[in-house]
Scaffold this motif. Structure first.
Motif, PDB file in Angstrom:
ATOM      1  N   GLY A  41     119.814  -5.597 -11.342  1.00 37.26           N
ATOM      2  CA  GLY A  41     120.967  -4.921 -10.765  1.00 37.26           C
ATOM      3  C   GLY A  41     122.272  -5.679 -10.904  1.00 37.26           C
ATOM      4  N   LYS A  42     122.207  -6.884 -11.459  1.00 36.37           N
ATOM      5  CA  LYS A  42     123.427  -7.688 -11.637  1.00 36.37           C
ATOM      6  C   LYS A  42     123.598  -8.050 -13.101  1.00 36.37           C
ATOM      7  CE  LYS A  42     123.678  -9.781  -7.047  1.00 36.37           C
ATOM      8  NZ  LYS A  42     123.841 -11.040  -6.302  1.00 36.37           N
ATOM      9  N   GLN A  43     124.844  -8.413 -13.448  1.00 36.58           N
ATOM     10  CA  GLN A  43     125.113  -8.843 -14.821  1.00 36.58           C
ATOM     11  C   GLN A  43     124.502 -10.206 -15.078  1.00 36.58           C
ATOM     12  OE1 GLN A  43     129.397  -8.645 -15.525  1.00 36.58           O
ATOM     13  NE2 GLN A  43     128.977  -6.997 -16.972  1.00 36.58           N
ATOM     14  N   ARG A  44     124.207 -10.421 -16.340  1.00 35.69           N
ATOM     15  CA  ARG A  44     123.712 -11.731 -16.740  1.00 35.69           C
ATOM     16  C   ARG A  44     124.816 -12.761 -16.501  1.00 35.69           C
ATOM     17  NH1 ARG A  44     120.064 -11.652 -22.137  1.00 35.69           N
ATOM     18  NH2 ARG A  44     119.050 -10.057 -20.866  1.00 35.69           N
ATOM     19  N   GLU A  45     124.459 -13.881 -15.888  1.00 35.31           N
ATOM     20  CA  GLU A  45     125.430 -14.905 -15.478  1.00 35.31           C
ATOM     21  C   GLU A  45     125.228 -16.174 -16.304  1.00 35.31           C
ATOM     22  OE1 GLU A  45     126.348 -17.557 -11.420  1.00 35.31           O
ATOM     23  OE2 GLU A  45     124.433 -16.547 -11.671  1.00 35.31           O
ATOM     24  N   LEU A  46     126.322 -16.723 -16.833  1.00 35.96           N
ATOM     25  CA  LEU A  46     126.247 -17.989 -17.549  1.00 35.96           C
ATOM     26  C   LEU A  46     126.063 -19.125 -16.546  1.00 35.96           C
ATOM     27  CD1 LEU A  46     126.467 -19.597 -20.192  1.00 35.96           C
ATOM     28  CD2 LEU A  46     128.947 -19.628 -19.858  1.00 35.96           C
ATOM     29  N   VAL A  47     125.007 -19.906 -16.749  1.00 35.41           N
ATOM     30  CA  VAL A  47     124.674 -20.978 -15.810  1.00 35.41           C
ATOM     31  C   VAL A  47     125.147 -22.326 -16.332  1.00 35.41           C
ATOM     32  CG1 VAL A  47     122.763 -22.216 -14.712  1.00 35.41           C
ATOM     33  CG2 VAL A  47     122.689 -19.717 -14.904  1.00 35.41           C
ATOM     34  N   ALA A  48     124.866 -22.607 -17.602  1.00 33.86           N
ATOM     35  CA  ALA A  48     125.230 -23.906 -18.163  1.00 33.86           C
ATOM     36  C   ALA A  48     125.275 -23.801 -19.680  1.00 33.86           C
ATOM     37  CB  ALA A  48     124.227 -24.983 -17.741  1.00 33.86           C
ATOM     38  N   SER A  49     126.097 -24.671 -20.289  1.00 34.93           N
ATOM     39  CA  SER A  49     126.236 -24.714 -21.739  1.00 34.93           C
ATOM     40  C   SER A  49     126.269 -26.160 -22.192  1.00 34.93           C
ATOM     41  CB  SER A  49     127.548 -24.062 -22.178  1.00 34.93           C
ATOM     42  OG  SER A  49     127.638 -22.737 -21.760  1.00 34.93           O
ATOM     43  N   ILE A  50     125.842 -26.364 -23.428  1.00 36.29           N
ATOM     44  CA  ILE A  50     125.948 -27.691 -24.020  1.00 36.29           C
ATOM     45  C   ILE A  50     126.234 -27.533 -25.505  1.00 36.29           C
ATOM     46  CG2 ILE A  50     123.449 -27.883 -24.417  1.00 36.29           C
ATOM     47  CD1 ILE A  50     123.816 -30.934 -23.753  1.00 36.29           C
TER      48      ILE A  50
END
Length: 122
Positions: A41-50
């Motif tokens: 029910g929610k948009q995909r959320e960016l958690v972390a990047s490298i």
């Protein structure tokens, strides 16, 4: 490029998990690898990047608790998740965007691994 995510599971609040994302295929084309999470029910959320060079970026909600790292020798990115909260529950996906230049133009491709479920109980 293929991405394979693993390491999810069920953990109590305050616990830890480590997710892994193994890349294969045209790995020299890969620069940044991202971890996203999605709750129904929610948009995909960016958690972390490298990035390939080791520069990192985190969502405010996970700063100080999650650590992203990579081992370029084995084409694997890790997400160490500590002090987990019930709000961290979701399906976690690793992702990369690859750009390949031809004579005509630059082609962009998005690759996603299959998600790995993280469930944090209160």
């Amino acid at each position: 490029v293929q991405l394979q995510a693993s390491g999810g599971g069920l953990v109590q609040a305050g616990g830890s998990l480590r997710l892994s994302c193994a890349a294969s295929g045209r790995t020299p084309d890969i620069n940044t690898i991202n971890w996203y999470r999605q709750v129904p029910g929610k948009q995909r959320e960016l958690v972390a990047s490298i990035t390939n060079g080791g520069s990192t970026n985190y969502a405010d909600s996970v700063k100080g608790r999650f650590t992203i790292s990579r081992n370029n020798a084995i084409n694997t990115v890790y997400l160490q998740m500590n002090s987990l909260k019930p709000d961290d529950t979701g399906t976690y996906y690793c992702h990369t965007h690859v750009e390949v230049a031809t004579i005509e133009r630059v082609h962009g491709f998005d690759y996603w691994g299959k998600g790995t479920q993280v469930t944090v109980s209160s």
